[in-house]
Design an enzyme around this catalytic site. Structure first.
Site, short mmCIF file in Angstrom:
data_model
loop_
_atom_site.label_atom_id
_atom_site.label_comp_id
_atom_site.label_asym_id
_atom_site.label_seq_id
_atom_site.Cartn_x
_atom_site.Cartn_y
_atom_site.Cartn_z
N LYS A 110 0.80 -1.06 0.17
CA LYS A 110 0.13 -0.08 -0.07
C LYS A 110 0.78 1.30 -0.12
CE LYS A 110 -3.80 2.15 2.41
NZ LYS A 110 -4.67 2.18 3.82
N LYS A 159 -2.13 -1.52 -3.71
CA LYS A 159 -2.97 -0.36 -3.69
C LYS A 159 -2.14 1.19 -3.69
CE LYS A 159 -6.57 2.11 -0.74
NZ LYS A 159 -7.36 1.86 0.28
#
Length: 329
Positions: free
Chosen positions: A201, A255
């Site tokens: 992320k 992400k």
């Protein structure tokens, strides 16, 4: 690798007709590839539009069936729940995350009561929707505390598992949290609860509309660069994934999505495990706005989603999931 040469080989031959292109296509999309995010708000009988995310809404618990029915009808395997916590319920420690009557817990119970196991439920494990400072962890002297935060995340995980959550998704990026959460789940007889680790992320500029949706944008103090990944790094993502696999992650998330297709591909090729991608709010809103302004046409949606599959993603978290029947042709 010898593959022939022109003029004996003409690659356009197989592109000439639609039926031929369909026969040799390498990647396809189906509803099975999607996870639908759902935003939650307090109150009753509300479906509240999110101004920075056209076509996306927040729902009160008693209106959840409106969106979950649609997801089941379209054969979406799972929904992901995200709360817009009232400011009065936020504090520096994120204590609302451990309240069994918080929005997420009530939503889990409502969905399980109404639908049993017709659809899976995924829940974020992180403190940012609940903290007054907007960060994913506890803070002391302007420093995000790693180990102390994990202790809260363990309790948050156990609570969500007890409520009936199927897949816990730690999105906090604290070091070592997957192993400690897995150990606590197993000790408390939640061996079958899966862990989807947000292993890669990144500290990205593409999260803005999401932070509007959950109400953390205005409260965020500083940035998240000391715990989310540096977008200039790719090898580091492989190290993060390797650690989380060793600690017990069943699958991993990358992400944001489209700016990180290379990361998805690298992880899939190296580890051969389920890799999910999140087509985040900024990506979604950019595409929607460009379509509305007629800068691109709506076929760009399908193209963007196929890109994830081409890179190796097993599933895609996308705000388009509830409209997938209109997108897949």
């Amino acid at each position: 690798m010898i593959i022939g040469k022109y003029p004996n080989l003409r690659l356009r031959r197989t592109r000439k007709e639609s039926w031929s292109r369909r026969l040799i296509q390498e990647n396809t999309l189906s509803p099975n590839d999607f996870i639908l995010p759902i935003f939650l708000i307090e109150g009753s009988n509300k479906r509240q539009p999110i101004s920075s995310m056209p076509g996306v809404y927040r729902y009160t618990i008693n209106r959840l069936s409106q969106i979950v029915d649609r997801a089941i009808k379209k054969k979406i395997p799972m929904v992901a729940l995200f709360p817009k916590t009232q400011n009065v319920r936020k504090d520096e420690l994120g204590t609302e995350s451990l309240n069994e009557k918080n929005l997420v817990c009530r939503a889990i119970k409502e969905i399980k009561k109404r639908y049993k196991n017709q659809i899976g439920i995924m829940c974020d494990v992180a403190l940012d929707p609940y903290t007054s400072h907007g960060h994913d962890g506890l803070i002391k002297s302007n420093t995000i505390l790693n180990d102390e935060t994990i202790e809260v995340l363990i309790n948050q995980s156990l609570l969500q598992a007890e409520m009936g959550c199927d897949i816990l998704a730690p999105s906090d990026m604290m070091d070592g949290r997957i192993g400690k959460i897995r150990k606590a789940l197993d000790k408390n007889k939640f061996q079958n609860v899966q862990i989807l680790s947000y292993a890669a992320k990144y500290a990205s500029s593409f999260y803005g509309p999401f932070r509007d949706a959950v109400g953390s944008k205005g409260s965020l103090k500083g940035d998240k660069k000391t715990y989310q990944m540096d977008y200039r790094n790719s090898d580091e993502a492989l190290r993060e994934v390797a650690l989380d696999i060793k600690e017990g992650a069943d699958m991993v998330m990358v992400k944001p999505g489209m700016p990180y297709l290379d990361i998805i591909k690298s992880i899939k090729e190296k580890f051969k495990l389920p890799v999910f991608a999140y087509q985040v709010s900024g990506e979604y809103s950019l595409i929607e706005t460009a379509i509305t302004k007629k800068l691109i046409n709506k076929d760009a949606i399908y193209e963007s989603l196929v890109a994830f599959k081409r890179a190796g993603a097993n599933a895609i978290v996308s705000y388009y999931a509830d409209r997938i029947d209109k997108i897949i042709k």
